[in-house]
Write an enzyme that holds these catalytic residues in place. Sequence first.
Site, short mmCIF file in Angstrom:
data_model
loop_
_atom_site.label_atom_id
_atom_site.label_comp_id
_atom_site.label_asym_id
_atom_site.label_seq_id
_atom_site.Cartn_x
_atom_site.Cartn_y
_atom_site.Cartn_z
CG ASP A 237 -2.23 0.75 0.94
OD1 ASP A 237 -2.25 1.59 0.03
OD2 ASP A 237 -3.23 0.50 1.65
CB CYS A 238 0.33 4.56 -1.39
SG CYS A 238 -0.18 3.89 -2.99
#
Length: 696
Positions: A237-238
């Site tokens: 995930d970012c």
Amino acid sequence: MKREEARKLAQALVDQMTMEEAASQLSYQAPAIPRLNIPSYNWWNEALHGVARAGMATMFPQAVGMAATFDPALIEELGDIAATEGRAKYNAASRHGDTDIYKGLTFWSPNVNIFRDPRWGRGQETFGEDPTLTSEIGAAYVRGLQGKGDTMKAAACAKHFAVHSGPEELRHHFNAVASKKDMAETYLPAFEKLVKEAKVESVMGAYNRTNGEPSCASKELMGHLKDWGFEGHFVSDCWAIRDFHEGHHVTNTPVESAAMALNAGCDLNCGCTYEKLIAAVMAGLLDESKIRESAVRLFTTRYMLGIMGQGSEYDKIPYTVVECEEHLAKAAETARKGAVLLKNNGMLPLNLDQIKTLGVIGPSADSVNSLIGNYHGSASRYITVQQGLQDALQGKARVLCSEGCHLYRDRMSGLAQFPDDRLSEALAVAENSDAVVLVVGLDETLEGEQGDTGNPFGSADKLNLLLPESQRRLMNAVLKVGKPTVIVLTAGSAIDLAEAGDAADAILMAWYPGSQGGKAVADILLGKVSPSGKLPVTFYYNRQLDDMPDFTDYSMQGRTYRYFAGKPLYPFGYGLTYGDVVVEKASVSVNGGKVTVLAEAKNRGAVSTDEVIQVYCQNEGSTLSPRNPRLCGFLRVTVPAGETVKAEIAFDADRLLVVNEEGQKVREGRPVFYVGVGQPDERTEELTGKKAVRIE
């Protein structure tokens, strides 16, 4: 291109790269390598409910509204539409040399986390609270996105692996603790289905830790992927890898975090921590072979997409398919099929012989934000509920309108001296109308992802299940006028309307219904189509939050319809129609690992309708079975007025197994089946007057 061939080409290409070049390709912003004729590529794209964040595209209802259709075949079509439009936009952007963010073919969708707590702001992105429904709808969307051709049409992504559902404000340092039983029974099944059966091309890790391990570097979670035969790539995930040292404190430096993630098998970094990969190699924390292995997996995906210069059958998809008539019609169909009729005392459908003036009131009535949900694209035209009714009633009835109140502030105008400065207008509209459509709800600023839209109240999780006070005052005041009133709800989660829900004549849950949502709602209210959606989540009374486990408790005890001990406001699987369908007969057979349920459903009403036949199972005598019967299979059918249809519902016999405390599926107890148009619970029977057929 088959994976074996694509991998050989990827291996040959990566073998020609320097270590630095290979490492550069593990960033979501993969740069070009001109000497090898490798173009730049940005891996970050979204297609949660249609192509998102990339300009114009067909916008479907939000994911939870898609799930409310209980129609995997329709959802697979939506996945194909998203992939088609994604290809069209990719083709156009590529011709102009545009390889920026949101222009690629790797869509970080769907979100198959379990919506375990009704306060979670991102629950709207999921397919609800049930593992079976989530698995079936999620797999269908993946099949649609990835296609069935020689070339992968688009690459789907199962996220967020695997125990992730709030609280949003804690996600960057939170440790989600889940038992082996809850993992196997609730949190993992959808991911397993998407990997083993839908062959999803990528999996995204979550921000939080899971049972002590960062989810993007978890031996436990990565082990499940290996056991399931996952062959695609893993993406963080970012900026989740940055959380290793800044939030979770399992490492001390970005170099250590980069090494930890890549060594565990996280191939692609959405973020910038993998800029430290070379430093990790130099420090002896990482072997160069790990960099090359991940680069091969990533280029395998690019070759399978046909975007490494070899071309594909999708290269000629024209830009003109974007928002074409057929795609918009399918979005409207989904909004109609997903809307859930929660209450109807006979007011609906609206009788135009008795209505010459219709009042349309509420902050969501003419709001684009009430249509779109989060992770949305842009539509060239939005049809709000107000506009949909105006269009449909043109020349037939007068439509009077008022916003009534702000979405959450106590006044519309900053210069207003007193609160509720639009209330008198709303009351005037109601007083001069024969019937009222009251459109209230939330939008992505009130429930959503932490920080995603500058949420005015912090984390984007809900504090309770009530609408903002401004809307509650509006509803109560308008209902006291005494005109026949239907409440249309736009939201992505459970809402308790409190006294307004009791006073209203009808309630329609429209979710965030997409760009065509207002047309779909008008079609339902005016009787052009029967509502037929079913709740993919339980609607609780707000007071019941006090009886639920803490938001941070990931145990399933007391959560969702499978383990909730109370009587809900509206149950999972519930939804009324304008018909009157009842399951009269049902039988069950087991053969070759498959369970087949044959059911006869009769429409005793005067209106033809779609209905969802639902099969629930409980293992009587088992101490391992969930507290309440669980969904095992379902099928949407069309039942003409006065007729009987036969439905055949098949599912894997594994769904009859129960899960022990070690996370193992075992046979225990005597399976009992319930077949009907909703759950076999007391509340569903109260609301529908129908009892499920029990089969021992």
